[in-house]
Design an enzyme around this catalytic site. Structure first.
Site, PDB file in Angstrom:
ATOM      1  N   TYR A  14      -1.734   0.179  10.366  1.00 40.51           N
ATOM      2  CA  TYR A  14      -2.135  -0.885   9.055  1.00 40.51           C
ATOM      3  C   TYR A  14      -0.983  -0.294   8.326  1.00 40.51           C
ATOM      4  O   TYR A  14      -0.420  -1.424   7.548  1.00 40.51           O
ATOM      5  CB  TYR A  14      -2.818   0.227   8.282  1.00 40.51           C
ATOM      6  CG  TYR A  14      -3.484  -0.422   7.392  1.00 40.51           C
ATOM      7  CD1 TYR A  14      -3.833  -1.770   6.595  1.00 40.51           C
ATOM      8  CD2 TYR A  14      -3.108   0.368   5.949  1.00 40.51           C
ATOM      9  CE1 TYR A  14      -4.027  -1.841   5.385  1.00 40.51           C
ATOM     10  CE2 TYR A  14      -3.276  -0.116   4.920  1.00 40.51           C
ATOM     11  CZ  TYR A  14      -3.528  -1.353   4.237  1.00 40.51           C
ATOM     12  OH  TYR A  14      -3.872  -1.202   2.893  1.00 40.51           O
TER      13      TYR A  14
ATOM     14  N   LYS B 180       2.151  -3.160   6.492  1.00 44.63           N
ATOM     15  CA  LYS B 180       2.579  -3.616   5.225  1.00 44.63           C
ATOM     16  C   LYS B 180       4.097  -3.478   4.822  1.00 44.63           C
ATOM     17  O   LYS B 180       4.878  -4.142   4.089  1.00 44.63           O
ATOM     18  CB  LYS B 180       1.879  -2.488   4.647  1.00 44.63           C
ATOM     19  CG  LYS B 180       0.735  -2.957   4.447  1.00 44.63           C
ATOM     20  CD  LYS B 180       0.130  -4.311   3.386  1.00 44.63           C
ATOM     21  CE  LYS B 180      -1.083  -4.088   3.777  1.00 44.63           C
ATOM     22  NZ  LYS B 180      -1.774  -5.584   3.013  1.00 44.63           N
TER      23      LYS B 180
ATOM     24  N   SER C  87       0.835  -1.044  -0.025  1.00 49.16           N
ATOM     25  CA  SER C  87       0.503  -0.923   0.255  1.00 49.16           C
ATOM     26  C   SER C  87       0.509   1.369   0.144  1.00 49.16           C
ATOM     27  O   SER C  87       1.690   1.436   1.223  1.00 49.16           O
ATOM     28  CB  SER C  87      -0.741   0.367   1.158  1.00 49.16           C
ATOM     29  OG  SER C  87      -1.435   1.634   1.441  1.00 49.16           O
TER      30      SER C  87
HETATM   31  N1  UFG Z   1     -12.232  11.615   2.288  1.00 50.26           N
HETATM   32  C1  UFG Z   1     -13.539  12.487   1.897  1.00 50.26           C
HETATM   33  N2  UFG Z   1     -14.967  12.304   3.260  1.00 50.26           N
HETATM   34  C2  UFG Z   1     -15.238  11.214   2.982  1.00 50.26           C
HETATM   35  C3  UFG Z   1     -14.262  10.181   2.456  1.00 50.26           C
HETATM   36  C4  UFG Z   1     -12.937  10.696   2.640  1.00 50.26           C
HETATM   37  O1  UFG Z   1     -13.423  13.989   2.718  1.00 50.26           O
HETATM   38  O2  UFG Z   1     -16.564  11.138   3.520  1.00 50.26           O
HETATM   39  C5  UFG Z   1     -11.728  12.151   1.878  1.00 50.26           C
HETATM   40  C6  UFG Z   1     -10.163  11.510   2.432  1.00 50.26           C
HETATM   41  O3  UFG Z   1      -9.574  12.985   3.494  1.00 50.26           O
HETATM   42  C7  UFG Z   1      -8.942  11.532   1.850  1.00 50.26           C
HETATM   43  C8  UFG Z   1      -9.945  11.146   0.222  1.00 50.26           C
HETATM   44  O4  UFG Z   1     -11.251  11.511   0.113  1.00 50.26           O
HETATM   45  O5  UFG Z   1      -9.043  12.848   0.731  1.00 50.26           O
HETATM   46  C9  UFG Z   1     -10.026   9.486   0.162  1.00 50.26           C
HETATM   47  O6  UFG Z   1      -9.920   8.871   1.076  1.00 50.26           O
HETATM   48  P1  UFG Z   1     -10.567   7.601   1.078  1.00 50.26           P
HETATM   49  O7  UFG Z   1     -10.570   6.620   2.470  1.00 50.26           O
HETATM   50  O8  UFG Z   1     -11.164   7.428  -0.177  1.00 50.26           O
HETATM   51  O9  UFG Z   1      -8.729   6.370   0.939  1.00 50.26           O
HETATM   52  P2  UFG Z   1      -7.558   6.950   2.202  1.00 50.26           P
HETATM   53  O10 UFG Z   1      -6.632   7.829   0.088  1.00 50.26           O
HETATM   54  O11 UFG Z   1      -7.944   7.162   2.969  1.00 50.26           O
HETATM   55  O12 UFG Z   1      -7.074   4.969   2.309  1.00 50.26           O
HETATM   56  C10 UFG Z   1      -6.643   4.637   0.849  1.00 50.26           C
HETATM   57  C11 UFG Z   1      -6.841   3.004   1.317  1.00 50.26           C
HETATM   58  C12 UFG Z   1      -6.124   2.358   2.316  1.00 50.26           C
HETATM   59  C13 UFG Z   1      -5.206   3.239   1.645  1.00 50.26           C
HETATM   60  C14 UFG Z   1      -4.312   4.499   2.204  1.00 50.26           C
HETATM   61  C15 UFG Z   1      -3.187   4.642   1.971  1.00 50.26           C
HETATM   62  O13 UFG Z   1      -8.018   2.896   0.904  1.00 50.26           O
HETATM   63  O14 UFG Z   1      -6.348   1.258   3.146  1.00 50.26           O
HETATM   64  O15 UFG Z   1      -5.366   5.068   0.310  1.00 50.26           O
HETATM   65  O16 UFG Z   1      -2.655   6.055   1.766  1.00 50.26           O
HETATM   66  F1  UFG Z   1      -4.288   2.514   3.812  1.00 50.26           F
END
Ligand code: UFG
Length: 353
Positions: free
Chosen positions: A152, A156, A125
């Protein structure tokens, strides 16, 4: 010579193959002439998503079950997805993540060695990087500093180190793929993203626009990025699946270990995603701006050059509009309705018992 030369339809054990990325990879393996043998505990995966090969119900911490599956199906290689993935949960239950992700990988590697299976693709990841002192808009090459922001990400990175050491020590050949933001769904509408609870941006934005979910909260608009919201590198799950097949087929020397980013090299902001979802659904996503979410780096965008050079892989369906329209098709599909809205016991027919 690669392991592919040894049989007309080599069996590949896909741990976690009933999950989101695992199921798409199983389909891609089937389409490329492999037999995907899905090994999954169904603790978060869906039985209905196993459609392209045999299913073995088992836990990766169970060496006996793994050994039996390898023997029963004459497994030649392993793609290892199984593990816990919720970043937030890892902060409150770090021991659980070490037990499943690191402990499970220890068991898998020793069973592979005992059975003479020496080819591995590992699901890593972008979480191994964290923000790591990087300037906000810089892309991330594989050699960038590793500073996971969560247990997490720690697990990894620990698995990567352990796999690399076993490549050197025992002649295992492995590729760790560091995914950026997996998104979208297979255009068939048969499989897609279904997490419980859902925390990812694109499914939540679609649910909000369809009126099936709460209005979206944008987590922070005061980051050092062009529009103040976080930048992420969204990669279509089918492009990701293709990268696994290429990693499996790559001609690598025995004992080789490679860590490879899988992303597009282009970042999209949260507000750009919100606009793309609004365009696809045909009505705006109801949303408001809230506080930052703990642990969110401002920007995570891959430098994907190594994937091109080593795996001859390039994304072909990862435009934001394509990702969002495929995700929307999935959320409107009967399979999504049966498997997700109707609870975990979907009614979708499977092709393998
Ligand atoms: N976001 C919002 N509102 C929400 C959900 C997400 O603004 O309700 C934003 C988050 O702050 C982030 C972006 O949308 O900036 C993407 O968020 P996600 O939760 O879709 O994905 P992440 O980037 O947090 O996580 C992903 C994978 C993880 C991994 C990570 C690596 O899902 O498993 O990338 O950085 F660890």
């Amino acid at each position: 010579m690669t392991f592919m030369d040894r049989g007309s339809k080599p069996a590949v054990l896909v741990t976690g193959g009933a999950g989101y990325i695992g199921a798409h990879t199983a389909k891609a393996l089937h389409e490329q002439g492999f037999l995907p043998v899905v090994f999954d505990s169904l603790s978060s995966g869906f039985r209905e998503a196993v459609r392209w090969g045999p299913f073995v119900h088992g836990d990766i911490r169970d060496a006996g079950a793994l050994a039996d599956a390898i023997d029963a199906h004459n497994v030649k290689a392993v793609i290892h997805f199984a593990g816990l993935i919720e970043v937030g949960r890892s902060v409150v239950k770090p021991d659980l993540f070490w037990e499943h992700n690191v402990g499970g990988t220890v068991t898998l590697l020793s069973t592979m060695r005992e059975k003479g299976v020496n080819r591995l693709v590992f699901s890593s990841s972008a979480a191994v990087y964290g923000q790591g002192g990087r300037a906000a808009l810089e892309t991330i090459p594989e050699a960038a500093p590793k500073a996971p922001a969560s247990p997490y990400g720690d697990t990894k990175l620990a698995c990567e180190w352990m796999i690399e050491a076993q490549c050197r020590a025992y002649g295992l050949t492995a590729v760790a793929l560091r995914y950026f933001n997996a998104a979208g769904a297979d255009p068939s509408g048969l499989i897609g993203e279904a997490h419980e609870p859902e925390t990812h941006l694109i499914p939540l934005a679609i649910a909000a626009a369809l009126g099936d979910g709460k209005p979206l909260t944008v987590f922070g608009s005061d980051f050092d990025t062009p529009d103040g919201t976080c930048l992420r590198d969204y990669i279509h799950v089918n492009d990701l699946a293709a990268a696994h097949v290429e990693a499996l087929k790559a001609e690598l020397a025995p004992g080789a270990y490679e860590a490879v980013n899988v992303g597009t090299g282009v970042g999209a902001s949260v507000l750009e995603v919100v606009e793309a979802v609004g365009r696809a659904v045909g009505r705006p996503v109801p949303h408001s701006v809230g506080a930052r979410r703990a642990g969110d780096p401002p920007s995570l965008v891959a430098d994907p050059a190594r994937a091109g050079a080593l795996l001859n892989w390039r994304p072909v369906c990862s435009s934001l509009d394509q990702i969002v329209s495929d995700a929307l098709r999935w959320e409107r599909s009967p399979q999504y309705g049966a498997g997700v809205r109707g609870g975990r016991c979907g009614t979708v027919q499977t092709t393998h018992a």
